[in-house]
Design an enzyme around this catalytic site. Structure first.
Site, PDB file in Angstrom:
ATOM      1  CG  ASP A 289      -2.194   0.884   0.909  1.00  0.00           C
ATOM      2  OD1 ASP A 289      -2.159   1.672  -0.053  1.00  0.00           O
ATOM      3  OD2 ASP A 289      -3.195   0.784   1.649  1.00  0.00           O
TER       4      ASP A 289
HETATM    5  C1  BGC Z   1      -5.015   3.240   0.036  1.00  0.00           C
HETATM    6  C2  BGC Z   1      -5.203   2.146  -0.983  1.00  0.00           C
HETATM    7  C3  BGC Z   1      -5.134   2.716  -2.369  1.00  0.00           C
HETATM    8  C4  BGC Z   1      -3.822   3.446  -2.539  1.00  0.00           C
HETATM    9  C5  BGC Z   1      -3.668   4.041  -3.920  1.00  0.00           C
HETATM   10  C6  BGC Z   1      -3.789   4.082  -0.245  1.00  0.00           C
HETATM   11  O1  BGC Z   1      -3.732   5.182   0.573  1.00  0.00           O
HETATM   12  O2  BGC Z   1      -4.936   2.668   1.313  1.00  0.00           O
HETATM   13  O3  BGC Z   1      -6.449   1.506  -0.775  1.00  0.00           O
HETATM   14  O4  BGC Z   1      -5.278   1.696  -3.317  1.00  0.00           O
HETATM   15  O5  BGC Z   1      -3.744   4.491  -1.593  1.00  0.00           O
HETATM   16  O6  BGC Z   1      -4.529   5.078  -4.140  1.00  0.00           O
END
Ligand code: BGC
Length: 763
Positions: A289
């Site tokens: 993530d």
């Molecule tokens: C989130 C994810 C997301 C990623 C990309 C993160 O902050 O937790 O769910 O896919 O950002 O946008």
């Protein structure tokens, strides 16, 4: 007691009813391996590291700053993927650099959070899950894939399959709620829809099941917070939807932010290597993530970014989203012997496999002129409306003065007031095309009863308001025969970084509601929210309440058709609806205690010690306001007795059949009748409880569900064929197995009702 121990391969026990490998041409396809190996042989270490690096080159969806030298980095082969680039021209520009100017011509992979639609906005995931209709969810994600891929986005960071038991956690909005069986069915449906029959079809995109794993168990419901999950709970509740996504062929998984039993999920070899690779045989890509590998430093398990890179990488995170620590340190870690080259090769294989499976090497570019052609197609718009209609949950519908339920409203209604801060469209960031397609709730109602008969008034803001505004709203309400009040949260009050400690109506909305109800006019409350809200007053005083979640582009028509009865509501809750915040985390499939409370009467002090020393609050019921699985209808149903084809099953035989695509172990059935006057669809549910097992089991666990269409007066026998896996539990010897047990089975309209049948599992 004989209970056979089973290997990890049999974890499938908990997979959803529809999990299957849909995309034979996907990452499971070993015919791609020779090409993977041949590319790998031609790569330098820096080029290998480059494939493991992802940056965000568009709107940030997390903290941290971007870089300005992406083009040079692409040419040098230092980037494998971008997220948040949405303009097809920019995608092509970057892709041309990769394909024509970089030494090895390896295509870039462009990813984005395509969560509930790309352009055509479908209901938010919690609403989509409330349809209990995986086939519909599959169509929705197929439509989203078609729109996104037409813009060059071939990878979505969806589905979010985190089990969420706590409505304080803002991201409860993004998932399928609290149940692993339903969550598994939804996970598989999303994956099948995004990835289609073939991943290399131009309109398919790679799915990414996130956030692996346990993220939804954040303590206190506070986003990014610590999680403590026993292996028993992890295996039986949190892992199954991920396993279902893997079984359905998901090309990727995302490692989560949370620390899990002291080890952050993005540095956790147990979940990332042991479970995911060894037990499940996953061959796809694990992306971190946003900055979660770099964040191992603040987590406190890495003294430097270099250590963070080493720990994340060695634990099994293939690609580093945004934090740049692989880019900055992985080469050196190999040189210094901390990371073996073979381990880098393995991670690169996972990335190349996904790129090859997507057909990106053959078709790296997108037709810029065609990108918008498929947006908002009539078929997607129709699907959006169906999905919105099925996502609405009728929570309450009491009789009015005429002795009839307030809903549905009559088309002959003289005057109607639509009041509240959410009565208008949530109009930010809409394109002209989208605006032209959106029909607001007000116009949808106006078209029905005549615009002159609809009085619209905001009343108060979402977060603010004055006594004068409330007084004006009351004056408007007084002119109407029925008042629809649209209240709740704004969309950005749920989702990431939007945890709430209070689950009531923000601002002065409660005051507004009470003032309007006090007028004595019949009131319908339409609640917009990304989570259940604790509104005991409203549920006690407002005759009709609909949980609308955020229904998407078809909000207006779907709600109007439902309010006026052209559509009979059929959504059911996928989360237990709390009475008060203090009950959280609240979930129906809890384990029993040694002192179960049952339904205690809070209005009297406990009469004796037997009534006092129970697992309960002294100031609140244990029961939810509305149970998991609950949802009303404009008709009524009767559920017959639950019967089973067998009274006795053998644990030995069930265990022997666990791995096979076994026939049903037992058929469970009940007759359901539509006893009202309207055609309807009813979501019929099957629950079980096991007693006498080596580990404590939930008081009820969902094991089947079906949407059944019933004409007025019609009866249908609804059958569930339970496979042996339905009875497997994570036992005291750390394995999935069926154990001898007494079993209660219910076919039920929700998790708190239904008639029970009993069977025995003998050794
Ligand atoms: C989130 C994810 C997301 C990623 C990309 C993160 O902050 O937790 O769910 O896919 O950002 O946008």
């Amino acid at each position: 007691m004989i209970s056979l121990l089973l290997s990890g391969a049999l974890l499938r026990a908990q997979a959803g009813p529809t999990a299957s490998t849909a995309n034979g041409a996907g990452i499971a396809d070993t015919s791609l391996d020779p090409r993977v190996e041949s590319i790998l042989r031609s790569m330098t270490l820096d080029e290998k590291v480059g494939q493991l690096v992802q940056y965000s080159a568009g709107q940030a969806t997390g903290p941290g700053t971007g870089r300005s030298d992406y083009k040079e980095m692409i040419v040098r082969g230092e980037v494998g993927s971008f997220l948040n680039v949405v303009d097809p021209r920019q995608i092509n520009e970057y892709q041309h650099l990769a394909m024509e100017k970089s030494r090895l011509h390896i295509p870039l992979l462009f990813g984005l959070d395509v969560v509930h639609g790309f352009k055509t906005e479908f209901p938010m995931p919690l609403g989509l899950a409330s349809t209990w209709n995986p086939a519909l969810v599959e169509k929705v994600s197929r439509a989203a894939a078609a729109e996104a891929s037409a813009s060059g986005i071939r990878w979505t960071f969806s589905p979010m399959v985190d089990i969420a038991r706590d409505a304080r956690w803002g991201r409860i909005a993004e998932g399928a709620g609290e149940d692993p069986f339903l969550g598994s069915a939804m996970a598989a449906a999303y994956v099948r829809g995004y990835q289609g029959v073939r991943l290399d079809a131009a309109d398919s995109i790679a799915a990414c099941a996130k956030h692996y794993v346990g993220y939804g168990a954040a303590e206190g419901g506070r986003d990014y917070n610590t999680t403590e999950i026993s292996e028993h709970t992890l295996r039986q509740f949190y892992l199954p939807p991920f396993h279902a996504a893997v079984e359905a062929g998901t090309a990727s998984l995302m490692s989560a932010f949370n620390s899990l039993d002291g080890v952050p999920a993005s540095a956790n070899p147990f979940t990332l290597k042991q479970v995911l690779r060894k037990e499940w045989g996953f061959r796809g890509l694990v992306v971190s993530d946003w900055e979660s590998v770099g964040e191992l430093e603040p987590h406190g398990i890495a003294a430097s970014k270099e250590v963070a890179a080493r720990k994340g990488f060695l634990a099994g995170v293939d690609m580093d989203m945004v934090s740049s620590v692989y880019h900055d340190h992985l080469h050196h870690l190999v040189d210094s012997g901390s990371v073996k080259l073979a381990e880098v090769d393995e991670a690169v294989r996972h990335v190349l496999r996904v790129k090859l499976a997507l057909g990106l090497f053959e078709h790296p570019f997108v037709d810029e002129s065609a990108a918008e052609r498929d947006w908002f197609s009539p078929a997607s718009m129709e699907l959006a409306e169906t999905a919105a209609e099925q996502s609405l949950v009728l929570l309450k519908n009491e009789n009015g003065a005429d002795g009839k339920p307030l809903l549905p409203l009559s088309n002959n209604i003289q005057n109607l007031a639509l009041i509240g801060p959410l009565a208008e469209e949530l109009a930010h960031s809409q394109s002209e095309k989208e605006q032209s397609l959106r029909v607001s709730l007000a116009s949808a109602i106006g078209q029905r009863i005549g615009a002159d008969h609809l009085f619209r008034f905001k009343g108060v803001g979402l977060l603010d308001g004055t006594d004068e505004q409330i007084a004006e709203a009351v004056a408007v309400a007084m002119k109407a025969d029925v008042v629809i009040v649209a209240l709740g949260e704004s969309p950005d009050m749920s989702g990431e970084a939007a945890s709430r400690a209070h689950l009531d109506l923000p601002g002065r909305q409660q005051d507004l509601l009470e003032a309007i109800v006090k007028t004595g006019k019949p009131v319908v409350l339409v609640l917009f929210s990304g989570r259940p809200l604790t509104l005991p007053w409203a549920f006690g005083h407002v005759p009709a309440v609909i949980a609308a979640w955020f229904p998407g582009i078809a909000t207006g028509p779907a709600l109007a058709r439902t309010l006026f009865g052209e559509v009979n509501p059929s959504g059911k809750l996928v989360v237990s609806w709390p009475r008060s915040v203090g009950q959280e985390p609240l979930y129906y499939n809890a384990l029993n205690t040694g002192r179960p409370a049952g339904n205690v009467d809070l209005s009297h002090p406990p009469a004796n010690a037997d009534d006092k020393y129970l697992s309960r609050y002294i100031d609140e019921d244990n029961s939810p306001q509305f149970p998991f699985g609950y949802g009303g209808s404009y008709t009524s149903f009767s559920y017959g007795i639950t019967t089973t084809t067998q009274k006795e099953l053998s644990a030995r035989i069930l265990n022997g059949n666990l791995g096979a695509t076994a026939e049903a172990a037992v058929r469970v059935q009940s007759k359901i009748k539509n006893t009202g006057a309207r055609p309807a669809e009813e979501v019929v549910q099957l629950y079980i409880q096991l007693r006498g097992t080596s580990t404590a089991q939930p008081v009820r666990a969902l094991k089947g569900f079906r949407r059944v269409a019933l004409a007025p007066g019609e009866s249908k026998t609804v059958e569930f064929d339970l496979p042996p896996q339905a009875f497997a539990i994570w036992n005291d010897r750390n394995a999935f197995a069926v154990e001898p047990a007494s079993v209660t089975l219910w076919i039920a309209p929700d998790s708190a009702h239904g008639s029970a049948a009993e069977i025995e599992i003998v050794p």
